[in-house]
Design a protein around this motif. Structure first.
Motif, PDB file in Angstrom:
ATOM      1  N   ASP A 102       0.929  -1.328   0.129  1.00 28.95           N
ATOM      2  CA  ASP A 102      -0.014   0.076   0.099  1.00 28.95           C
ATOM      3  C   ASP A 102       1.124   1.195  -0.011  1.00 28.95           C
ATOM      4  OD1 ASP A 102       0.793  -0.536   2.518  1.00 28.95           O
ATOM      5  OD2 ASP A 102      -1.134  -0.533   3.289  1.00 28.95           O
ATOM      6  N   MET A 103       0.452   2.419  -0.322  1.00 32.45           N
ATOM      7  CA  MET A 103       0.848   3.644  -0.684  1.00 32.45           C
ATOM      8  C   MET A 103       0.710   4.724  -0.114  1.00 32.45           C
ATOM      9  SD  MET A 103       1.574   3.292  -5.228  1.00 32.45           S
ATOM     10  CE  MET A 103      -0.035   3.228  -5.349  1.00 32.45           C
ATOM     11  N   ASP A 104      -0.512   5.124   0.628  1.00 30.46           N
ATOM     12  CA  ASP A 104      -1.035   6.081   0.993  1.00 30.46           C
ATOM     13  C   ASP A 104      -0.386   6.716   2.329  1.00 30.46           C
ATOM     14  OD1 ASP A 104      -2.601   4.000   1.692  1.00 30.46           O
ATOM     15  OD2 ASP A 104      -4.409   5.349   2.010  1.00 30.46           O
ATOM     16  N   ALA A 105      -0.595   8.097   2.375  1.00 32.10           N
ATOM     17  CA  ALA A 105      -0.252   8.597   3.833  1.00 32.10           C
ATOM     18  C   ALA A 105      -1.391   9.075   4.560  1.00 32.10           C
ATOM     19  CB  ALA A 105       0.781   9.763   3.518  1.00 32.10           C
ATOM     20  N   VAL A 106      -0.890   9.823   5.744  1.00 36.43           N
ATOM     21  CA  VAL A 106      -2.207  10.164   6.463  1.00 36.43           C
ATOM     22  C   VAL A 106      -2.168  11.600   7.001  1.00 36.43           C
ATOM     23  CG1 VAL A 106      -2.668   7.715   7.543  1.00 36.43           C
ATOM     24  CG2 VAL A 106      -1.163   9.383   8.760  1.00 36.43           C
ATOM     25  N   ARG A 107      -3.192  12.124   7.413  1.00 37.95           N
ATOM     26  CA  ARG A 107      -3.281  13.462   8.102  1.00 37.95           C
ATOM     27  C   ARG A 107      -2.360  13.511   9.268  1.00 37.95           C
ATOM     28  NH1 ARG A 107      -6.442  16.278   4.929  1.00 37.95           N
ATOM     29  NH2 ARG A 107      -8.376  15.426   4.055  1.00 37.95           N
ATOM     30  N   GLY A 108      -1.520  14.829   9.472  1.00 39.14           N
ATOM     31  CA  GLY A 108      -0.754  15.114  10.637  1.00 39.14           C
ATOM     32  C   GLY A 108       0.450  15.414  10.373  1.00 39.14           C
ATOM     33  N   ASP A 109       1.105  16.081  11.223  1.00 37.47           N
ATOM     34  CA  ASP A 109       2.514  16.562  11.219  1.00 37.47           C
ATOM     35  C   ASP A 109       3.504  15.867  12.064  1.00 37.47           C
ATOM     36  OD1 ASP A 109       2.152  18.796   9.394  1.00 37.47           O
ATOM     37  OD2 ASP A 109       0.908  19.534  10.932  1.00 37.47           O
ATOM     38  N   GLU A 110       4.578  15.422  11.256  1.00 35.22           N
ATOM     39  CA  GLU A 110       5.648  14.595  12.054  1.00 35.22           C
ATOM     40  C   GLU A 110       6.430  15.497  12.894  1.00 35.22           C
ATOM     41  OE1 GLU A 110       7.722  12.297   9.489  1.00 35.22           O
ATOM     42  OE2 GLU A 110       8.193  13.780   7.957  1.00 35.22           O
ATOM     43  N   GLN A 124       1.750  12.860   6.357  1.00 38.65           N
ATOM     44  CA  GLN A 124       2.777  12.276   6.735  1.00 38.65           C
ATOM     45  C   GLN A 124       2.629  10.745   6.625  1.00 38.65           C
ATOM     46  OE1 GLN A 124       3.533  12.525  11.109  1.00 38.65           O
ATOM     47  NE2 GLN A 124       1.470  12.407  11.532  1.00 38.65           N
ATOM     48  N   HIS A 125       3.804   9.976   6.527  1.00 41.59           N
ATOM     49  CA  HIS A 125       3.942   8.662   6.516  1.00 41.59           C
ATOM     50  C   HIS A 125       3.979   8.182   7.852  1.00 41.59           C
ATOM     51  CE1 HIS A 125       3.294   7.106   2.554  1.00 41.59           C
ATOM     52  NE2 HIS A 125       4.225   7.934   1.955  1.00 41.59           N
ATOM     53  N   VAL A 126       2.754   7.914   8.523  1.00 47.00           N
ATOM     54  CA  VAL A 126       2.966   7.251  10.088  1.00 47.00           C
ATOM     55  C   VAL A 126       2.332   5.971   9.952  1.00 47.00           C
ATOM     56  CG1 VAL A 126       2.916   9.357  11.405  1.00 47.00           C
ATOM     57  CG2 VAL A 126       0.994   8.506  10.697  1.00 47.00           C
ATOM     58  N   CYS A 127       2.092   5.179   9.070  1.00 41.98           N
ATOM     59  CA  CYS A 127       1.908   4.043   8.920  1.00 41.98           C
ATOM     60  C   CYS A 127       2.664   2.986   8.098  1.00 41.98           C
ATOM     61  CB  CYS A 127       0.220   3.814   8.447  1.00 41.98           C
ATOM     62  SG  CYS A 127      -0.794   2.221   9.003  1.00 41.98           S
ATOM     63  N   GLY A 128       3.786   3.395   7.911  1.00 40.02           N
ATOM     64  CA  GLY A 128       4.940   2.700   7.053  1.00 40.02           C
ATOM     65  C   GLY A 128       4.533   2.351   5.694  1.00 40.02           C
ATOM     66  N   HIS A 129       3.510   3.165   5.190  1.00 40.97           N
ATOM     67  CA  HIS A 129       3.176   2.456   3.710  1.00 40.97           C
ATOM     68  C   HIS A 129       4.363   3.044   2.668  1.00 40.97           C
ATOM     69  CE1 HIS A 129      -1.138   2.472   4.572  1.00 40.97           C
ATOM     70  NE2 HIS A 129      -0.588   1.840   5.497  1.00 40.97           N
ATOM     71  N   LEU A 380      14.291  -0.158  19.993  1.00 43.94           N
ATOM     72  CA  LEU A 380      13.942   0.698  21.000  1.00 43.94           C
ATOM     73  C   LEU A 380      15.293   1.519  21.780  1.00 43.94           C
ATOM     74  CD1 LEU A 380      11.543  -1.452  23.258  1.00 43.94           C
ATOM     75  CD2 LEU A 380      11.223   0.528  21.689  1.00 43.94           C
ATOM     76  N   GLU A 381      16.747   0.768  21.246  1.00 43.43           N
ATOM     77  CA  GLU A 381      18.047   1.359  21.841  1.00 43.43           C
ATOM     78  C   GLU A 381      17.998   2.978  20.877  1.00 43.43           C
ATOM     79  OE1 GLU A 381      20.949  -1.565  21.045  1.00 43.43           O
ATOM     80  OE2 GLU A 381      20.075  -2.747  22.534  1.00 43.43           O
ATOM     81  N   ARG A 382      17.469   2.693  19.787  1.00 44.33           N
ATOM     82  CA  ARG A 382      17.839   4.097  18.979  1.00 44.33           C
ATOM     83  C   ARG A 382      16.463   4.938  19.022  1.00 44.33           C
ATOM     84  NH1 ARG A 382      18.438   2.787  13.052  1.00 44.33           N
ATOM     85  NH2 ARG A 382      18.303   4.922  13.016  1.00 44.33           N
ATOM     86  N   GLY A 383      15.288   4.461  20.203  1.00 46.66           N
ATOM     87  CA  GLY A 383      14.130   5.386  20.345  1.00 46.66           C
ATOM     88  C   GLY A 383      13.189   5.338  19.199  1.00 46.66           C
ATOM     89  N   ILE A 384      13.343   4.120  18.627  1.00 42.67           N
ATOM     90  CA  ILE A 384      12.228   3.925  17.574  1.00 42.67           C
ATOM     91  C   ILE A 384      11.268   2.713  18.067  1.00 42.67           C
ATOM     92  CG2 ILE A 384      11.944   3.092  15.077  1.00 42.67           C
ATOM     93  CD1 ILE A 384      14.675   4.238  14.330  1.00 42.67           C
ATOM     94  N   LEU A 385       9.961   3.312  18.513  1.00 43.76           N
ATOM     95  CA  LEU A 385       8.934   2.363  18.943  1.00 43.76           C
ATOM     96  C   LEU A 385       8.476   1.765  17.737  1.00 43.76           C
ATOM     97  CD1 LEU A 385       7.086   1.317  21.332  1.00 43.76           C
ATOM     98  CD2 LEU A 385       5.700   3.351  20.907  1.00 43.76           C
ATOM     99  N   GLY A 386       8.223   2.322  16.503  1.00 43.78           N
ATOM    100  CA  GLY A 386       7.814   1.611  15.381  1.00 43.78           C
ATOM    101  C   GLY A 386       6.191   1.293  15.630  1.00 43.78           C
ATOM    102  N   ALA A 387       5.293   1.880  16.237  1.00 41.04           N
ATOM    103  CA  ALA A 387       3.937   1.842  16.348  1.00 41.04           C
ATOM    104  C   ALA A 387       3.118   2.480  15.236  1.00 41.04           C
ATOM    105  CB  ALA A 387       3.520   2.023  17.899  1.00 41.04           C
ATOM    106  N   HIS A 389       0.666   4.978  13.363  1.00 44.17           N
ATOM    107  CA  HIS A 389      -0.217   5.958  13.804  1.00 44.17           C
ATOM    108  C   HIS A 389       0.007   6.707  15.165  1.00 44.17           C
ATOM    109  CE1 HIS A 389      -3.137   5.489  10.346  1.00 44.17           C
ATOM    110  NE2 HIS A 389      -2.834   4.338  10.485  1.00 44.17           N
ATOM    111  N   PHE A 390       1.142   6.350  15.644  1.00 46.29           N
ATOM    112  CA  PHE A 390       1.781   6.962  16.760  1.00 46.29           C
ATOM    113  C   PHE A 390       2.324   8.314  16.113  1.00 46.29           C
ATOM    114  CE2 PHE A 390       2.112   4.872  21.138  1.00 46.29           C
ATOM    115  CZ  PHE A 390       1.162   4.073  20.783  1.00 46.29           C
ATOM    116  N   PRO A 391       2.113   9.600  16.584  1.00 52.91           N
ATOM    117  CA  PRO A 391       2.643  10.717  15.952  1.00 52.91           C
ATOM    118  C   PRO A 391       4.300  10.670  15.642  1.00 52.91           C
ATOM    119  CG  PRO A 391       1.424  11.290  17.915  1.00 52.91           C
ATOM    120  CD  PRO A 391       1.738   9.647  17.946  1.00 52.91           C
ATOM    121  N   ASP A 392       5.088   9.980  16.656  1.00 51.83           N
ATOM    122  CA  ASP A 392       6.463  10.052  16.276  1.00 51.83           C
ATOM    123  C   ASP A 392       6.778   8.675  15.537  1.00 51.83           C
ATOM    124  OD1 ASP A 392       5.995   8.073  18.195  1.00 51.83           O
ATOM    125  OD2 ASP A 392       7.667   8.795  19.260  1.00 51.83           O
TER     126      ASP A 392
END
Ligand SMILES: [Zn+2]
Length: 418
Positions: A102-110, A124-129, A380-387, A389-392
């Motif tokens: 899948d290719m689409d992004a979502v509303r929001g500011d990273e 922003q791409h907050v779903c990894g597409h 997590l060691e690099r601070g990347i939670l990877g969840a 739709h989380f804003p970060d």
């Protein structure tokens, strides 16, 4: 050890040299994936910088089509909106295997400050597409490099409009899986498992939605809030909001005895209708599709209990959107390739419904046997939670290589099985 000694003696007595061990074809695929990795990261970052909302993926689709044409695939753009279908025909006969990204992004500011941050305000791409699209191009690149000895046909489906669950249906209506008709279909989604891992057998919840318009003297914020509070109590799980909540959720998904099979997630919000009436909007997600009729009834009864018989209009979506349930047989058949590609210790198994997201890959799975994998993108060691739709939200980009290796192996193995 004894057998080895015997073999050596036999070979020596025959006067022959030991033939080199036959190399698994997956070794060559993995090497190609590794060679492609810098380019795939660049593609991901380019798409990440230029996110496009559901239905508006013209630039992303253009990037995809250009890359796939350069690889020599037959490319059909504009399928179900901005969808791209690309066909790679192998040099030998075999089955038809589809791979969807899948290719689409979502509303929001990273968060600001990323070197590959979004250049489009409010998108922003907050779903990894962006990652899924890069991996799809990667799998096509890996398989194109061995096309002469590849059996069968690989069909790549780059799908728009997943976030509003319209793209899969539009692509299917536009013939994406009609000619050729796939025998099996795979996909993958980013997930907060550790980078290096892939989980097999994903199940995502279905979706019901309702709208309650309050009319006359019922149309006040106070009444709306009261009904909202009551409706919210039909839910049995709260949304995940922090890293601390993500870890136990991941553990629960892998436990066959966890309670998600009967869980209910209610998301209810207050709004206003065009005529100024107060609106209560709800989305309902359940651990199993069989629960939805009972949940609809519960919503109706609750509203009647709160408001009586009049002074509102309650409506539901035409039909419940189905859950996305991986086919257990297809999942099991893919496991050996997955294990060989990334190591048994990195293969996780999903046993319960992920209740917080839906996936319109469900509509492909209604028509073609298939399975979805969850790609570990957290570090997590690099601070990347990877969840998602989380804003970060961000990913460890090593996951692009892991996903490309794993999916190339799974598709190749299935093509080779005839
Ligand atoms: Zn997604």
């Amino acid at each position: 050890m004894k057998r080895l000694v015997l073999a050596v003696i036999l070979l020596a007595s025959c006067g022959k040299t030991t033939p080199p061990p036959e190399e698994s074809p997956l070794v060559a695929l993995a090497a190609k994936a590794t060679a492609l990795q810098p380019e795939l990261v660049a593609i991901r970052r380019d798409i990440h910088r230029h996110p496009e909302l559901s239905g508006a993926e013209s630039r992303t689709a253009g990037v995809v089509a250009e890359r796939l044409r350069a690889l020599g695939l037959e490319v059909r753009p504009g399928v179900g909106g901005h969808g791209v279908v690309a066909i790679l025909r192998g040099g030998r006969p075999g089955p038809v295997v589809a791979y969807r990204a899948d290719m689409d992004a979502v509303r929001g500011d990273e968060p600001p400050g990323r070197e590959y941050g979004s250049t489009v305000p409010g998108v922003q791409h907050v779903c990894g597409h962006d990652v899924h699209t890069a991996i799809g191009i990667g799998v096509a690149g890996v398989l194109a490099s061995v096309r002469e000895r590849m059996p069968g046909t690989a069909v790549f489906l780059f799908q728009p409009a997943e976030e509003n669950i319209q793209g899969a249906e539009a692509m299917i209506r536009d013939g994406a899986i009609s000619d050729p008709r796939p025998d099996v279909i795979y996909a993958l989604h980013s997930f907060p498992f550790p980078v290096g891992t892939v989980a097999q057998g994903a199940v995502f919840a279905g979706l019901d939605q309702f709208t309650l318009e309050l009319t006359g003297e019922h149309s006040t914020q106070e009444v709306g809030q009261r009904v909202l509070t009551s409706l919210s109590r039909l839910g049995t799980v709260a949304p995940l909001k922090s890293a601390e909540q993500v870890a136990p959720h991941l553990a629960d998904l892998q436990r066959p005895d966890s309670a998600y099979a009967t869980a209910v997630y209610m998301n209810v919000k207050l709004g206003a209708a065009g005529n100024g009436n107060v609106l209560v909007r709800g989305s309902v997600k359940a651990g199993a599709d069989a629960m939805y009729p009972r949940l609809r009834q519960a919503v109706k009864e609750l509203v009647e209990r709160e408001l009586g018989a009049t002074g509102y209009q309650l409506s539901f979506r035409d039909s419940v959107f189905p859950s996305m349930a991986s086919d257990p047989r297809v999942t099991a058949e893919a496991a050996p390739a997955l294990v060989e590609a990334i190591g048994e210790e990195n293969v996780l198994s999903i046993h319960r419904t992920h209740i917080y997201s839906g996936e319109d890959f469900a509509l492909f799975l209604q028509r073609v046997p298939g399975t979805m994998f969850l790609l570990g993108v957290a570090n997590l060691e690099r601070g990347i939670l990877g969840a998602p739709h989380f804003p970060d939200f961000d990913v460890d980009e090593e996951s692009i290589l892991v996903g490309t290796k794993a999916m190339s192996a799974v598709v190749w193995q299935r093509l080779s099985q005839g």
